[in-house]
Design a protein around this motif. Structure first.
Motif, PDB file in Angstrom:
ATOM      1  N   THR A   1     -13.594   7.984   4.030  1.00 44.88           N
ATOM      2  CA  THR A   1     -12.358   7.385   3.538  1.00 44.88           C
ATOM      3  C   THR A   1     -11.438   8.513   3.100  1.00 44.88           C
ATOM      4  OG1 THR A   1     -13.427   5.341   2.787  1.00 44.88           O
ATOM      5  CG2 THR A   1     -11.290   5.874   1.828  1.00 44.88           C
ATOM      6  N   LEU A   2     -10.252   8.549   3.663  1.00 43.05           N
ATOM      7  CA  LEU A   2      -9.295   9.621   3.401  1.00 43.05           C
ATOM      8  C   LEU A   2      -8.147   9.055   2.578  1.00 43.05           C
ATOM      9  CD1 LEU A   2      -8.640  12.582   4.008  1.00 43.05           C
ATOM     10  CD2 LEU A   2      -7.524  11.825   6.122  1.00 43.05           C
ATOM     11  N   ASN A   3      -8.108   9.429   1.290  1.00 47.38           N
ATOM     12  CA  ASN A   3      -7.037   8.993   0.396  1.00 47.38           C
ATOM     13  C   ASN A   3      -5.900  10.001   0.455  1.00 47.38           C
ATOM     14  OD1 ASN A   3      -8.056   6.575  -0.691  1.00 47.38           O
ATOM     15  ND2 ASN A   3      -9.371   7.697  -2.100  1.00 47.38           N
ATOM     16  N   VAL A   4      -4.774   9.593   0.997  1.00 42.53           N
ATOM     17  CA  VAL A   4      -3.662  10.513   1.186  1.00 42.53           C
ATOM     18  C   VAL A   4      -2.536  10.190   0.220  1.00 42.53           C
ATOM     19  CG1 VAL A   4      -4.233  10.898   3.598  1.00 42.53           C
ATOM     20  CG2 VAL A   4      -2.598   9.104   3.004  1.00 42.53           C
ATOM     21  N   THR A   5      -1.771  11.226  -0.097  1.00 40.47           N
ATOM     22  CA  THR A   5      -0.518  11.065  -0.828  1.00 40.47           C
ATOM     23  C   THR A   5       0.593  11.462   0.118  1.00 40.47           C
ATOM     24  OG1 THR A   5      -1.584  11.649  -2.922  1.00 40.47           O
ATOM     25  CG2 THR A   5       0.826  11.757  -2.844  1.00 40.47           C
ATOM     26  N   PRO A   6       1.286  10.500   0.744  1.00 39.38           N
ATOM     27  CA  PRO A   6       2.328  10.848   1.707  1.00 39.38           C
ATOM     28  C   PRO A   6       3.541  11.462   1.010  1.00 39.38           C
ATOM     29  CG  PRO A   6       2.254   8.468   1.379  1.00 39.38           C
ATOM     30  CD  PRO A   6       1.111   9.041   0.602  1.00 39.38           C
ATOM     31  N   LEU A   7       3.945  12.639   1.475  1.00 41.00           N
ATOM     32  CA  LEU A   7       5.048  13.380   0.869  1.00 41.00           C
ATOM     33  C   LEU A   7       6.222  13.416   1.847  1.00 41.00           C
ATOM     34  CD1 LEU A   7       2.964  16.387  -0.524  1.00 41.00           C
ATOM     35  CD2 LEU A   7       3.695  14.332  -1.767  1.00 41.00           C
ATOM     36  N   ALA A   8       7.273  12.708   1.501  1.00 40.56           N
ATOM     37  CA  ALA A   8       8.473  12.677   2.339  1.00 40.56           C
ATOM     38  C   ALA A   8       9.621  12.173   1.493  1.00 40.56           C
ATOM     39  CB  ALA A   8       8.270  11.791   3.565  1.00 40.56           C
ATOM     40  N   ALA A   9      10.850  12.396   1.974  1.00 44.45           N
ATOM     41  CA  ALA A   9      12.031  12.096   1.173  1.00 44.45           C
ATOM     42  C   ALA A   9      12.317  10.605   1.068  1.00 44.45           C
ATOM     43  CB  ALA A   9      13.244  12.816   1.759  1.00 44.45           C
ATOM     44  N   THR A  10      11.932   9.828   2.077  1.00 42.70           N
ATOM     45  CA  THR A  10      12.264   8.399   2.081  1.00 42.70           C
ATOM     46  C   THR A  10      11.014   7.554   2.268  1.00 42.70           C
ATOM     47  OG1 THR A  10      12.581   8.230   4.479  1.00 42.70           O
ATOM     48  CG2 THR A  10      14.479   8.979   3.160  1.00 42.70           C
ATOM     49  N   HIS A  11      11.123   6.307   1.869  1.00 42.46           N
ATOM     50  CA  HIS A  11      10.017   5.376   2.043  1.00 42.46           C
ATOM     51  C   HIS A  11       9.682   5.207   3.520  1.00 42.46           C
ATOM     52  CE1 HIS A  11       7.409   1.944   1.700  1.00 42.46           C
ATOM     53  NE2 HIS A  11       8.249   1.170   2.345  1.00 42.46           N
ATOM     54  N   ALA A  12      10.694   5.116   4.365  1.00 43.96           N
ATOM     55  CA  ALA A  12      10.457   4.954   5.804  1.00 43.96           C
ATOM     56  C   ALA A  12       9.661   6.128   6.360  1.00 43.96           C
ATOM     57  CB  ALA A  12      11.785   4.809   6.542  1.00 43.96           C
ATOM     58  N   ASP A  13       9.977   7.331   5.896  1.00 45.68           N
ATOM     59  CA  ASP A  13       9.247   8.502   6.366  1.00 45.68           C
ATOM     60  C   ASP A  13       7.805   8.490   5.862  1.00 45.68           C
ATOM     61  OD1 ASP A  13      11.352   9.530   7.813  1.00 45.68           O
ATOM     62  OD2 ASP A  13      12.085  10.794   6.173  1.00 45.68           O
ATOM     63  N   ARG A  14       7.596   8.005   4.650  1.00 40.45           N
ATOM     64  CA  ARG A  14       6.231   7.927   4.123  1.00 40.45           C
ATOM     65  C   ARG A  14       5.416   6.888   4.889  1.00 40.45           C
ATOM     66  NH1 ARG A  14       9.293   8.896  -0.600  1.00 40.45           N
ATOM     67  NH2 ARG A  14       9.483   6.680  -1.110  1.00 40.45           N
ATOM     68  N   VAL A  15       6.042   5.792   5.273  1.00 45.89           N
ATOM     69  CA  VAL A  15       5.360   4.791   6.096  1.00 45.89           C
ATOM     70  C   VAL A  15       4.961   5.400   7.438  1.00 45.89           C
ATOM     71  CG1 VAL A  15       5.635   2.609   7.338  1.00 45.89           C
ATOM     72  CG2 VAL A  15       6.448   2.813   4.979  1.00 45.89           C
ATOM     73  N   ARG A  16       5.857   6.199   8.022  1.00 43.37           N
ATOM     74  CA  ARG A  16       5.537   6.845   9.294  1.00 43.37           C
ATOM     75  C   ARG A  16       4.364   7.808   9.144  1.00 43.37           C
ATOM     76  NH1 ARG A  16      11.057   6.096  10.514  1.00 43.37           N
ATOM     77  NH2 ARG A  16      11.735   7.916   9.301  1.00 43.37           N
ATOM     78  N   LEU A  17       4.271   8.461   7.995  1.00 45.20           N
ATOM     79  CA  LEU A  17       3.132   9.355   7.753  1.00 45.20           C
ATOM     80  C   LEU A  17       1.811   8.578   7.744  1.00 45.20           C
ATOM     81  CD1 LEU A  17       4.502  11.794   5.015  1.00 45.20           C
ATOM     82  CD2 LEU A  17       3.775  12.401   7.330  1.00 45.20           C
ATOM     83  N   ILE A  18       1.815   7.397   7.157  1.00 47.18           N
ATOM     84  CA  ILE A  18       0.612   6.570   7.166  1.00 47.18           C
ATOM     85  C   ILE A  18       0.256   6.191   8.599  1.00 47.18           C
ATOM     86  CG2 ILE A  18      -0.391   4.358   6.463  1.00 47.18           C
ATOM     87  CD1 ILE A  18      -0.255   6.395   4.216  1.00 47.18           C
ATOM     88  N   GLU A  19       1.245   5.850   9.396  1.00 45.27           N
ATOM     89  CA  GLU A  19       0.991   5.517  10.797  1.00 45.27           C
ATOM     90  C   GLU A  19       0.412   6.720  11.541  1.00 45.27           C
ATOM     91  OE1 GLU A  19       4.544   2.192  11.472  1.00 45.27           O
ATOM     92  OE2 GLU A  19       4.907   4.314  11.942  1.00 45.27           O
ATOM     93  N   GLN A  20       0.974   7.902  11.279  1.00 50.21           N
ATOM     94  CA  GLN A  20       0.505   9.102  11.966  1.00 50.21           C
ATOM     95  C   GLN A  20      -0.930   9.448  11.571  1.00 50.21           C
ATOM     96  OE1 GLN A  20       4.303  11.382  10.893  1.00 50.21           O
ATOM     97  NE2 GLN A  20       3.693  12.424  12.782  1.00 50.21           N
ATOM     98  N   VAL A  21      -1.209   9.426  10.289  1.00 45.03           N
ATOM     99  CA  VAL A  21      -2.560   9.820   9.859  1.00 45.03           C
ATOM    100  C   VAL A  21      -3.586   8.785  10.296  1.00 45.03           C
ATOM    101  CG1 VAL A  21      -2.587   8.747   7.537  1.00 45.03           C
ATOM    102  CG2 VAL A  21      -3.819  10.892   7.950  1.00 45.03           C
ATOM    103  N   ARG A  22      -3.186   7.524  10.349  1.00 39.67           N
ATOM    104  CA  ARG A  22      -4.081   6.498  10.875  1.00 39.67           C
ATOM    105  C   ARG A  22      -4.465   6.802  12.317  1.00 39.67           C
ATOM    106  NH1 ARG A  22      -0.805   1.547  12.462  1.00 39.67           N
ATOM    107  NH2 ARG A  22      -0.377   3.062  14.116  1.00 39.67           N
ATOM    108  N   ASP A  23      -3.474   7.178  13.137  1.00 37.96           N
ATOM    109  CA  ASP A  23      -3.742   7.479  14.548  1.00 37.96           C
ATOM    110  C   ASP A  23      -4.578   8.743  14.695  1.00 37.96           C
ATOM    111  OD1 ASP A  23      -2.290   5.231  15.248  1.00 37.96           O
ATOM    112  OD2 ASP A  23      -0.440   6.348  15.670  1.00 37.96           O
ATOM    113  N   LEU A  24      -4.289   9.769  13.872  1.00 40.91           N
ATOM    114  CA  LEU A  24      -5.024  11.024  13.962  1.00 40.91           C
ATOM    115  C   LEU A  24      -6.486  10.866  13.533  1.00 40.91           C
ATOM    116  CD1 LEU A  24      -2.339  13.500  12.573  1.00 40.91           C
ATOM    117  CD2 LEU A  24      -3.127  13.316  14.948  1.00 40.91           C
ATOM    118  N   ALA A  25      -6.721   9.953  12.588  1.00 41.22           N
ATOM    119  CA  ALA A  25      -8.064   9.770  12.061  1.00 41.22           C
ATOM    120  C   ALA A  25      -8.894   8.763  12.840  1.00 41.22           C
ATOM    121  CB  ALA A  25      -7.993   9.329  10.591  1.00 41.22           C
ATOM    122  N   ALA A  26      -8.266   8.061  13.763  1.00 41.66           N
ATOM    123  CA  ALA A  26      -8.961   7.004  14.501  1.00 41.66           C
ATOM    124  C   ALA A  26     -10.105   7.581  15.329  1.00 41.66           C
ATOM    125  CB  ALA A  26      -7.981   6.265  15.397  1.00 41.66           C
TER     126      ALA A  26
END
Length: 368
Positions: A343-368
């Protein structure tokens, strides 16, 4: 197999990791209602589990109940309930209640915290964290099985013996029927004895400052010792590691955001190294940073907090983070997975909420 891979396999144990859950810690310092509103977007982006800490801010229970009502699939966890702030029975009742309102989505995260909070905020002695953890878990599982609780431990005796109270206490069982009689337990642990206990008794283990290439230096032996005593019915140990997350070619500046955090924990979360236990300082030593850890602690305790933060090694910041170009982040996730993280608990760091959501999508795909 090279030495690094050998160390990784020891930490991972016999479990073959096929994929990772993606989690995040919810910031309890402010803006809670807004943050929970944003959780719906993280849930849609693939977030699997969210943890709510409990230091000396608002309690975590009310916040977890609020999250349960605002989400549908997202697992929720206490990250962590402190051992000393609730009786074992109340801890079990609270976990059963949160599991009920969430439809079986709750994980009970517990930990000892430290003497500054336990004695300074709760006003109770900070004693026997390992023994208390074992007894609390055993009592919780009795409660969830709806047994009449009769427990004679070294630290907890239920009912209270007549010579310690009125003599009117009697064994009771939980009135309600829990959603599950085995609610997952996650133990936050750093020291060898507590890590061994987590590997023996808990469904999950949460370390801090997880550096995959150095994890075995600190934890391979206690994890192996605990797993040797583990009940197979518990299933594989869920290793829940945390890391800040930023993906891009110009995100290295985010690494410095963690400097004050490391300086606080290594330098200030406990007495001086010559006077007793700062668990985080001791972990830095086990990772091989003894010299610089001593300098960080000296500077921090002398009030030179900026200097202490500046002393935190770049290697430690980089090794415990997921910050950099996508290729680098993919390599770091692979190292986490190889070392046993599930289980990977991440703290997404980005200027906007939309960018932080995209980080969750990216890390989900990378960790799959």
């Amino acid at each position: 197999m090279n030495n690094s891979s050998e160390r990784h396999s020891v930490v991972a144990g016999s479990r073959k990791v096929l994929g990772m859950r993606i989690g995040m810690h919810l910031n309890y310092a402010g803006g809670f209602a807004e943050t929970v509103t944003e959780l719906a977007d993280y849930e849609k982006a693939g977030l699997d589990i969210v943890s709510v800490p409990e230091a000396y801010s608002f309690d975590a229970v009310s916040q977890l109940g609020f999250i349960a009502a605002r989400t549908e699939r997202l697992e929720i966890a206490s990250g962590i309930f402190q051992l000393y702030s609730r009786t074992p029975a109340l801890t079990a009742m609270t976990a059963a209640g949160l599991d009920y309102v969430s439809g079986g989505r709750f994980t009970l995260g517990i930990g000892a915290s430290g003497p500054q909070v336990i004695e300074g905020w709760h006003g109770v002695p900070y004693d026997a964290p390992v023994g208390r953890t074992r007894e609390l878990i055993e009592i919780c599982r009795m409660v969830w099985r709806r047994e009449r609780v009769q427990y004679a431990g070294k630290y907890y005796t239920i009912p209270l013996p007549p010579d310690q109270g009125t003599g009117l206490g009697k064994p009771l069982k939980l009135i309600n029927h829990p959603v599950r009689e085995r609610i997952p337990v996650m133990v936050a642990a750093l020291g060898p004895k507590n890590v061994a206990l987590a590997a023996e008794l808990a469904e999950g283990w949460q370390p801090i400052f997880y550096y995959p290439e150095k994890a075995a230096l600190a934890w391979a032996e206690p994890l192996a010792a605990g797993r040797a005593r583990r009940d197979p019915s518990l299933g594989p140990l869920d290793v829940m590691a945390a890391a800040p997350l930023a993906i891009g070619d110009d995100v290295s500046g985010y690494l410095d955001l963690a400097r004050p955090f490391f300086a606080l924990y290594i330098g200030g979360m406990g007495p001086h190294r010559d006077k007793g236990h700062n668990f985080y300082y001791e972990l830095a030593v086990r990772f091989g940073f003894a010299g610089v850890a001593a300098k960080i602690q000296d500077a921090y305790l002398a009030g030179r907090k900026d200097e202490a933060a500046g002393l935190v090694p770049a290697e430690l910041l980089e090794g415990t983070s997921l910050i950099g170009p996508q290729s680098l982040v993919a390599e770091r996730i692979a190292a986490m997975k190889e070392s046993g993280v599930s289980t990977l608990n991440v703290t997404p760091l980005a200027a906007t909420h939309a960018d932080r959501v995209r980080l969750i999508e990216q890390v989900r795909d990378l960790a799959a």
